[in-house]
Motif scaffolding. Structure first.
Motif, PDB file in Angstrom:
ATOM      1  N   PHE A   1      34.391  12.751  43.470  1.00  0.00           N
ATOM      2  CA  PHE A   1      35.189  13.320  44.560  1.00  0.00           C
ATOM      3  C   PHE A   1      36.159  14.369  44.027  1.00  0.00           C
ATOM      4  N   ILE A   2      36.711  14.144  42.831  1.00  0.00           N
ATOM      5  CA  ILE A   2      37.621  15.123  42.227  1.00  0.00           C
ATOM      6  C   ILE A   2      36.875  16.415  41.919  1.00  0.00           C
ATOM      7  N   LYS A   3      35.629  16.321  41.425  1.00  0.00           N
ATOM      8  CA  LYS A   3      34.816  17.521  41.173  1.00  0.00           C
ATOM      9  C   LYS A   3      34.608  18.298  42.469  1.00  0.00           C
TER      10      LYS A   3
ATOM     11  N   TRP B   1      41.198  22.661  45.125  1.00  0.00           N
ATOM     12  CA  TRP B   1      42.236  21.680  44.802  1.00  0.00           C
ATOM     13  C   TRP B   1      42.423  21.622  43.296  1.00  0.00           C
ATOM     14  N   GLU B   2      43.623  21.285  42.844  1.00  0.00           N
ATOM     15  CA  GLU B   2      43.928  21.166  41.424  1.00  0.00           C
ATOM     16  C   GLU B   2      44.575  19.819  41.145  1.00  0.00           C
TER      17      GLU B   2
ATOM     18  N   ILE C   1      46.603  12.903  41.057  1.00  0.00           N
ATOM     19  CA  ILE C   1      47.326  13.484  42.179  1.00  0.00           C
ATOM     20  C   ILE C   1      46.848  14.926  42.339  1.00  0.00           C
ATOM     21  N   MET C   2      46.146  15.183  43.435  1.00  0.00           N
ATOM     22  CA  MET C   2      45.551  16.492  43.687  1.00  0.00           C
ATOM     23  C   MET C   2      46.426  17.283  44.659  1.00  0.00           C
TER      24      MET C   2
ATOM     25  N   SER D   1      50.381  16.467  48.612  1.00  0.00           N
ATOM     26  CA  SER D   1      49.554  15.953  47.530  1.00  0.00           C
ATOM     27  C   SER D   1      48.730  14.757  48.019  1.00  0.00           C
ATOM     28  N   VAL D   2      47.566  14.571  47.394  1.00  0.00           N
ATOM     29  CA  VAL D   2      46.657  13.498  47.775  1.00  0.00           C
ATOM     30  C   VAL D   2      46.280  12.728  46.516  1.00  0.00           C
ATOM     31  N   PRO D   3      46.584  11.421  46.453  1.00  0.00           N
ATOM     32  CA  PRO D   3      46.181  10.629  45.287  1.00  0.00           C
ATOM     33  C   PRO D   3      44.729  10.171  45.404  1.00  0.00           C
ATOM     34  N   VAL D   4      43.962  10.373  44.335  1.00  0.00           N
ATOM     35  CA  VAL D   4      42.564   9.944  44.299  1.00  0.00           C
ATOM     36  C   VAL D   4      42.416   8.882  43.210  1.00  0.00           C
ATOM     37  N   PRO D   5      42.052   7.645  43.580  1.00  0.00           N
ATOM     38  CA  PRO D   5      41.889   6.601  42.573  1.00  0.00           C
ATOM     39  C   PRO D   5      40.618   6.813  41.754  1.00  0.00           C
ATOM     40  N   VAL D   6      40.726   6.644  40.441  1.00  0.00           N
ATOM     41  CA  VAL D   6      39.572   6.757  39.551  1.00  0.00           C
ATOM     42  C   VAL D   6      39.469   5.451  38.766  1.00  0.00           C
TER      43      VAL D   6
END
Length: 61
Positions: free
Chosen positions: A6-8, A15-16, A26-27, A34-39
């Motif tokens: 999803f980050i890719k 988005w960065e 945190i993107m 900002s949007v946090p994406v769990p990995v």
């Protein structure tokens, strides 16, 4: 879809990664919030979290 995948997808859409806090990336994009994406390794994101992230970012996977 995993968090890394999803980050890719977010990076392809402008988005960065602003910072990493634990297992959350945190993107940010422009002036948007900002949007946090769990990995969590190779685990897929739960359906509800993935749909919420898509809604917040406007990116569809």
């Amino acid at each position: 879809m995993t968090g890394k995948e999803f980050i890719k997808l977010l990076k392809k859409n402008g988005w960065e990664c602003n910072r990493i806090s634990g297992s959350h990336h945190i993107m940010v994009k422009g002036g948007q919030r900002s949007v946090p994406v769990p990995v969590h390794g190779k685990k897929n994101l739960p359906k509800g979290i993935l749909s919420a992230l898509m809604k917040q970012t406007g990116v569809k996977g």
